[in-house]
Design an enzyme around this catalytic site. Structure first.
Site, PDB file in Angstrom:
ATOM      1  N   ARG A 139      42.339   0.388  24.602  1.00 34.29           N
ATOM      2  CA  ARG A 139      41.905  -0.100  23.303  1.00 34.29           C
ATOM      3  C   ARG A 139      42.492  -1.493  23.028  1.00 34.29           C
ATOM      4  O   ARG A 139      43.460  -1.915  23.645  1.00 34.29           O
ATOM      5  CB  ARG A 139      42.351   0.862  22.193  1.00 34.29           C
ATOM      6  CG  ARG A 139      41.644   2.207  22.210  1.00 34.29           C
ATOM      7  CD  ARG A 139      42.187   3.134  21.130  1.00 34.29           C
ATOM      8  NE  ARG A 139      43.619   3.400  21.310  1.00 34.29           N
ATOM      9  CZ  ARG A 139      44.582   2.814  20.635  1.00 34.29           C
ATOM     10  NH1 ARG A 139      44.301   1.917  19.693  1.00 34.29           N
ATOM     11  NH2 ARG A 139      45.850   3.112  20.859  1.00 34.29           N
TER      12      ARG A 139
ATOM     13  N   LYS B 254      38.128   6.847  19.338  1.00 31.00           N
ATOM     14  CA  LYS B 254      39.209   6.647  18.385  1.00 31.00           C
ATOM     15  C   LYS B 254      38.725   6.016  17.084  1.00 31.00           C
ATOM     16  O   LYS B 254      39.391   6.129  16.047  1.00 31.00           O
ATOM     17  CB  LYS B 254      40.305   5.781  19.008  1.00 31.00           C
ATOM     18  CG  LYS B 254      41.063   6.483  20.134  1.00 31.00           C
ATOM     19  CD  LYS B 254      41.687   7.804  19.674  1.00 31.00           C
ATOM     20  CE  LYS B 254      42.566   8.421  20.744  1.00 31.00           C
ATOM     21  NZ  LYS B 254      43.100   9.751  20.347  1.00 31.00           N
TER      22      LYS B 254
ATOM     23  N   HIS C   4      46.869  13.980  15.399  1.00 29.53           N
ATOM     24  CA  HIS C   4      46.762  13.540  16.788  1.00 29.53           C
ATOM     25  C   HIS C   4      47.537  14.543  17.639  1.00 29.53           C
ATOM     26  O   HIS C   4      48.725  14.368  17.897  1.00 29.53           O
ATOM     27  CB  HIS C   4      47.342  12.127  16.935  1.00 29.53           C
ATOM     28  CG  HIS C   4      47.171  11.552  18.306  1.00 29.53           C
ATOM     29  ND1 HIS C   4      48.138  10.802  18.922  1.00 29.53           N
ATOM     30  CD2 HIS C   4      46.136  11.617  19.166  1.00 29.53           C
ATOM     31  CE1 HIS C   4      47.716  10.431  20.113  1.00 29.53           C
ATOM     32  NE2 HIS C   4      46.494  10.906  20.286  1.00 29.53           N
TER      33      HIS C   4
ATOM     34  N   SER D   8      50.531   8.912  24.249  1.00 32.62           N
ATOM     35  CA  SER D   8      50.032   8.856  25.618  1.00 32.62           C
ATOM     36  C   SER D   8      51.183   8.981  26.613  1.00 32.62           C
ATOM     37  O   SER D   8      52.220   8.339  26.485  1.00 32.62           O
ATOM     38  CB  SER D   8      49.296   7.527  25.843  1.00 32.62           C
ATOM     39  OG  SER D   8      48.816   7.435  27.156  1.00 32.62           O
TER      40      SER D   8
ATOM     41  N   LYS E 286      50.541  15.808  26.400  1.00 28.82           N
ATOM     42  CA  LYS E 286      49.751  16.498  25.379  1.00 28.82           C
ATOM     43  C   LYS E 286      48.541  17.219  25.973  1.00 28.82           C
ATOM     44  O   LYS E 286      48.287  18.392  25.665  1.00 28.82           O
ATOM     45  CB  LYS E 286      49.313  15.469  24.325  1.00 28.82           C
ATOM     46  CG  LYS E 286      48.470  15.990  23.188  1.00 28.82           C
ATOM     47  CD  LYS E 286      48.470  15.010  22.029  1.00 28.82           C
ATOM     48  CE  LYS E 286      48.158  13.599  22.442  1.00 28.82           C
ATOM     49  NZ  LYS E 286      46.746  13.410  22.885  1.00 28.82           N
ATOM     50  N   THR E 287      47.800  16.530  26.824  1.00 28.36           N
ATOM     51  CA  THR E 287      46.624  17.131  27.443  1.00 28.36           C
ATOM     52  C   THR E 287      47.017  18.144  28.507  1.00 28.36           C
ATOM     53  O   THR E 287      46.477  19.252  28.576  1.00 28.36           O
ATOM     54  CB  THR E 287      45.720  16.043  28.053  1.00 28.36           C
ATOM     55  OG1 THR E 287      45.255  15.180  27.008  1.00 28.36           O
ATOM     56  CG2 THR E 287      44.522  16.648  28.757  1.00 28.36           C
TER      57      THR E 287
ATOM     58  N   ASP F  47      43.146  16.689  21.821  1.00 22.65           N
ATOM     59  CA  ASP F  47      43.576  15.407  21.257  1.00 22.65           C
ATOM     60  C   ASP F  47      43.478  15.269  19.737  1.00 22.65           C
ATOM     61  O   ASP F  47      44.356  14.673  19.132  1.00 22.65           O
ATOM     62  CB  ASP F  47      42.762  14.283  21.899  1.00 22.65           C
ATOM     63  CG  ASP F  47      43.353  12.904  21.645  1.00 22.65           C
ATOM     64  OD1 ASP F  47      44.578  12.746  21.773  1.00 22.65           O
ATOM     65  OD2 ASP F  47      42.586  11.973  21.330  1.00 22.65           O
TER      66      ASP F  47
ATOM     67  N   ARG G  18      40.956   7.151  33.404  1.00 24.76           N
ATOM     68  CA  ARG G  18      40.640   8.282  32.524  1.00 24.76           C
ATOM     69  C   ARG G  18      39.453   9.075  33.053  1.00 24.76           C
ATOM     70  O   ARG G  18      38.670   8.595  33.868  1.00 24.76           O
ATOM     71  CB  ARG G  18      40.283   7.775  31.120  1.00 24.76           C
ATOM     72  CG  ARG G  18      41.409   7.095  30.372  1.00 24.76           C
ATOM     73  CD  ARG G  18      42.184   8.077  29.546  1.00 24.76           C
ATOM     74  NE  ARG G  18      43.269   7.462  28.796  1.00 24.76           N
ATOM     75  CZ  ARG G  18      43.956   8.092  27.854  1.00 24.76           C
ATOM     76  NH1 ARG G  18      43.665   9.351  27.552  1.00 24.76           N
ATOM     77  NH2 ARG G  18      44.932   7.487  27.212  1.00 24.76           N
TER      78      ARG G  18
END
Length: 551
Positions: free
Chosen positions: A77, A221, A240, A258, A262-263, A277, A342
């Site tokens: 981003r 996002k 988040h 990131s 988390k994932t 997410d 990704r």
């Protein structure tokens, strides 16, 4: 070689005719877009039709049938190019500053004209109509107008898909993103902007424009930022975090920036995945915002992350990964292009997913931090006050190689574990979390997925996924509540001295360092950074949680 799995698809929508998308029906005409006679316009294509268009547009297909794209120089981003139009009444609510920069209405209007002009000459236009939010009570209807098939693929993966064409016959979006990735703003300096790139939101017009960047995550996002605006104003917590649910109906949330896991940690073969997410928490419980997952692929291997690895198959979409030009094999360990490679895939690519994307009120919340200084223990139990302090702090650390110029660990504090996506002041979300924790007696734990036995530059080693899962499993099973505890002398939280699944030597970080003086210096440094960061939340009219932080 990557494993090819049997395909499973949701009901796919047929491509609609050019005539069905004429300006008269308001689908594009309401934005001033009048396609040329030769323009092909598609709406909510099936995955098979998307694939055909991607191949026709020259996208690469890797050895197992997955499409991969290269987004050019933008592999992440562009937060400094994100703007919100400054107009009433939304301007009274926005958290203005580095995260949400103001844009003048006339600048937005000028950029809108440029994007519309570009689309009026486009060869193809793709329209996706879908939803954000699995709870029908608060879900938002979202529309994406894009120029490339892979962008249409991305939003088809990431957002909640309509069941059939009839469902969207009279679709009126609550918000629209028009992706003009080929459009740049040559007058950016005159307009007082950061660069020729723009990602700008007009809440009063319910529309956003993207220009100058091909990175798909801007669309994902972008809507997340809008959900962060709409839902809290309705008293609904927007978060988040990832979420999963056990066989007994026990829901768990995993907050983290990131690279914190988390994932990875939410993809648990013993628990159903709610989402990886973005979630909401209302009076009924937890619900996913999305219809897909967006996972990092750096060093991805089937042995360590089997669920994510196996999700990469036809209908998934790879981004900025290394592909052998001859064999079309993917090498996730090659990060010449970027460390932010990704993959997006529809959530049903995870075998053990929750079909309604919802869960009850969480029994456990995990704050994930990648502590590169090697100071924090692998698991700590937080009091309600400490939970608020660490939620507002949102600590993790960047390590060498993650960004240009980073040669030593750098502490990163991102409020609510996602400051880049907040549209309201962080305390608005903290107040909602405080209320939720109190109402539902939810336990909160701080999990360090970073270094132990030393910092990243002091001979330490990264916590193994096995040890981290051991800590999380002990929480989910309830074992941790029976474990012996000590009080950390610096941070004040409870730390188990023994815990099933976690090597005992990891539970006392100082004792795990060969050089105790170096540990003390690193700990003192980290405590100081916590205090310095939190000082911005000590203001008149705000609840002061300083006493719950490190001493």
């Amino acid at each position: 070689m990557m494993r090819v799995n049997t395909l499973r698809r949701f009901a796919a929508l047929p491509a609609m005719s050019k005539r069905a998308l004429s300006t008269g029906d308001g689908l594009l005409g309401k934005y001033g877009i009048v396609p040329a006679a030769t323009t092909k316009v598609f709406r909510n294509l099936s995955y098979d039709d998307i694939f055909k268009q991607e191949v026709a547009e020259g996208e690469t297909v890797v050895s197992n049938g997955t499409v991969t794209v290269d987004t050019g120089k933008f592999t992440g981003r562009s937060p400094k190019d994100k703007y919100i139009v400054e107009s009433k009444p939304s301007s009274d609510e926005i958290w203005w500053g580095p995260v949400n920069r103001p844009m003048k209405p006339e600048t937005f209007s000028k950029l809108n004209d440029k994007v519309v002009k570009h689309y009026n000459q486009a060869k193809k236009i793709y329209v996706f109509d879908g939803y954000s939010g699995a709870n029908p009570i608060s879900r938002k209807k979202v529309r994406f107008v894009t120029e490339y098939a892979w962008q249409h693929h991305f939003v088809t993966n990431m957002f909640l898909r309509p069941k059939d064409a009839k469902e969207i016959e009279n679709f009126e979006p609550d918000f629209t993103i028009i992706n003009g990735c080929n459009v740049t703003n040559e007058d950016w300096e005159k307009d007082g902007l950061n660069s020729e790139v723009f990602v700008t939101f007009n809440l009063e017009e319910s529309k956003a424009l993207i220009g100058g960047t091909f990175y798909g995550g801007e669309m994902k996002k972008g809507i997340f930022s809008m959900m962060h605006y709409w839902l809290p104003l309705q008293g609904i917590m927007s978060m988040h975090c990832s979420a999963n649910i056990g066989k007994k109906g026990d829901t768990a949330l995993y907050f983290g920036l990131s690279g914190t896991g988390k994932t990875t940690l939410s993809a648990d073969p013993h628990r159903q995945l709610i989402g990886d997410d973005e979630h909401g928490w209302d009076d009924h419980g937890i619900f996913n915002f999305e219809g897909g997952c967006y996972a990092k692929t750096i060093n991805l291997a089937e042995e360590t992350e089997p669920d994510i690895y196996r999700a990469i198959r036809r209908d998934a979409l790879l981004e900025n990964v290394h592909v052998d030009p001859k064999t079309k094999e993917v090498d996730f360990f090659n990060v010449e292009k970027t460390q932010n490679g990704r993959v997006s895939y529809p959530i049903h690519h995870i075998d053990n997913y929750k079909k309604d994307s919802k869960g009850g009120h969480p029994t456990s919340i995990f704050f994930l931090t990648c502590d590169a200084y090697g100071v924090l223990p692998p698991v700590s139990r937080l009091s309600p006050g400490q939970a608020m302090y660490h939620f507002l702090s949102g600590y993790t650390a960047k390590v060498a190689g993650t960004e240009r110029g980073v040669t030593e660990p750098e502490a990163t504090f991102s409020a609510c574990f996602g400051a880049a996506f907040l549209t309201l002041h962080p305390t608005r979300y903290a107040d909602l979390l405080k209320e939720k924790l109190h109402s539902h007696d939810t336990s909160v734990f701080l999990i360090n997925t970073g270094w132990a036995g030393g910092g990243v530059s002091d001979g330490g080693k990264r916590m193994s996924i096995k040890a981290t899962r051991g800590a999380i499993d002990s929480v989910l099973s309830g074992d941790i509540h029976n474990a012996p505890m000590r009080i950390d002398e610096r941070f004040g939280f409870e730390v188990p001295t023994e815990l099933n699944g976690v090597p005992t030597e990891l539970l006392n970080p100082r004792e795990n360092w060969a050089d105790k003086a170096k540990y003390d210096a690193a700990a003192t440094k980290l405590v100081g950074m916590f205090k310095e960061n939190f000082s911005k939340f000590v203001q008149p009219g705000m609840t002061d949680y300083t006493e719950y932080g490190p001493k």
